[in-house]
Write a protein that holds these residues in place. Structure first.
Motif, PDB file in Angstrom:
ATOM      1  N   GLN A 172       0.830  -1.207   0.000  1.00 29.27           N
ATOM      2  CA  GLN A 172       0.000   0.000   0.000  1.00 29.27           C
ATOM      3  C   GLN A 172       0.864   1.256   0.000  1.00 29.27           C
ATOM      4  OE1 GLN A 172      -2.859   0.221   3.158  1.00 29.27           O
ATOM      5  NE2 GLN A 172      -3.731   2.141   2.414  1.00 29.27           N
ATOM      6  N   GLU A 204       3.831   1.568  -1.355  1.00 29.38           N
ATOM      7  CA  GLU A 204       4.326   1.711  -2.731  1.00 29.38           C
ATOM      8  C   GLU A 204       3.230   2.214  -3.668  1.00 29.38           C
ATOM      9  OE1 GLU A 204       7.479   1.180  -4.245  1.00 29.38           O
ATOM     10  OE2 GLU A 204       8.015   1.439  -2.149  1.00 29.38           O
ATOM     11  N   GLU A 205       2.040   1.687  -3.514  1.00 29.31           N
ATOM     12  CA  GLU A 205       0.912   2.137  -4.342  1.00 29.31           C
ATOM     13  C   GLU A 205       0.641   3.624  -4.124  1.00 29.31           C
ATOM     14  OE1 GLU A 205      -3.874   1.392  -4.487  1.00 29.31           O
ATOM     15  OE2 GLU A 205      -2.575  -0.330  -4.065  1.00 29.31           O
ATOM     16  N   ASN A 206       0.648   4.057  -2.887  1.00 31.63           N
ATOM     17  CA  ASN A 206       0.432   5.473  -2.581  1.00 31.63           C
ATOM     18  C   ASN A 206       1.540   6.351  -3.145  1.00 31.63           C
ATOM     19  OD1 ASN A 206      -1.898   4.781  -1.227  1.00 31.63           O
ATOM     20  ND2 ASN A 206      -0.962   4.843   0.792  1.00 31.63           N
ATOM     21  N   ARG A 207       2.766   5.863  -3.115  1.00 31.11           N
ATOM     22  CA  ARG A 207       3.877   6.634  -3.700  1.00 31.11           C
ATOM     23  C   ARG A 207       3.683   6.808  -5.205  1.00 31.11           C
ATOM     24  NH1 ARG A 207       9.140   3.845  -0.819  1.00 31.11           N
ATOM     25  NH2 ARG A 207       9.039   5.023   1.115  1.00 31.11           N
ATOM     26  N   ARG A 208       3.322   5.706  -5.865  1.00 35.03           N
ATOM     27  CA  ARG A 208       3.103   5.788  -7.325  1.00 35.03           C
ATOM     28  C   ARG A 208       1.966   6.756  -7.644  1.00 35.03           C
ATOM     29  NH1 ARG A 208       4.442   0.358  -6.862  1.00 35.03           N
ATOM     30  NH2 ARG A 208       2.263  -0.293  -6.654  1.00 35.03           N
ATOM     31  N   ALA A 209       0.880   6.671  -6.873  1.00 41.43           N
ATOM     32  CA  ALA A 209      -0.256   7.572  -7.116  1.00 41.43           C
ATOM     33  C   ALA A 209       0.163   9.033  -6.892  1.00 41.43           C
ATOM     34  CB  ALA A 209      -1.414   7.220  -6.195  1.00 41.43           C
ATOM     35  N   PHE A 210       0.945   9.298  -5.883  1.00 41.15           N
ATOM     36  CA  PHE A 210       1.406  10.654  -5.611  1.00 41.15           C
ATOM     37  C   PHE A 210       2.294  11.158  -6.736  1.00 41.15           C
ATOM     38  CE2 PHE A 210       4.512  13.651  -3.905  1.00 41.15           C
ATOM     39  CZ  PHE A 210       3.683  14.594  -3.309  1.00 41.15           C
ATOM     40  N   ASP A 211       3.190  10.295  -7.215  1.00 40.32           N
ATOM     41  CA  ASP A 211       4.105  10.703  -8.290  1.00 40.32           C
ATOM     42  C   ASP A 211       3.377  11.013  -9.592  1.00 40.32           C
ATOM     43  OD1 ASP A 211       6.255  10.503  -6.573  1.00 40.32           O
ATOM     44  OD2 ASP A 211       6.878   8.523  -7.287  1.00 40.32           O
ATOM     45  N   LYS A 212       2.216  10.420  -9.807  1.00 37.04           N
ATOM     46  CA  LYS A 212       1.451  10.671 -11.033  1.00 37.04           C
ATOM     47  C   LYS A 212       0.794  12.046 -11.019  1.00 37.04           C
ATOM     48  CE  LYS A 212       0.357   5.946 -12.293  1.00 37.04           C
ATOM     49  NZ  LYS A 212      -0.726   4.943 -12.471  1.00 37.04           N
ATOM     50  N   GLU A 213       0.582  12.604  -9.837  1.00 39.13           N
ATOM     51  CA  GLU A 213      -0.102  13.901  -9.737  1.00 39.13           C
ATOM     52  C   GLU A 213       0.777  15.029 -10.203  1.00 39.13           C
ATOM     53  OE1 GLU A 213      -1.584  14.403  -5.771  1.00 39.13           O
ATOM     54  OE2 GLU A 213      -2.814  12.617  -5.913  1.00 39.13           O
TER      55      GLU A 213
END
Length: 51
Positions: free
Chosen positions: A40, A42-51
């Motif tokens: 989770q 890692e998933e949150n990091r990826r989602a943040f980086d997409k913003e």
């Protein structure tokens, strides 16, 4: 604790003091939490980086 051995090459060994060893249960709990939640995180990091 630090143990120095007057050898060539020099050698040093370390071990936890009794006080330091008393922290191990807390650290085990923390590392267990990390293992459980790592996907989770890692998933949150990826989602943040997409913003």
């Amino acid at each position: 604790m630090r143990h120095y051995f007057p050898e060539v090459p020099p050698r040093v060994e370390y071990e936890l003091s009794e006080m330091s060893a008393s922290m191990l249960p807390a650290l085990e709990g923390f590392t267990s939490w990390i293992r459980i939640h790592w996907p989770q995180i890692e998933e949150n990091r990826r989602a943040f980086d997409k913003e």
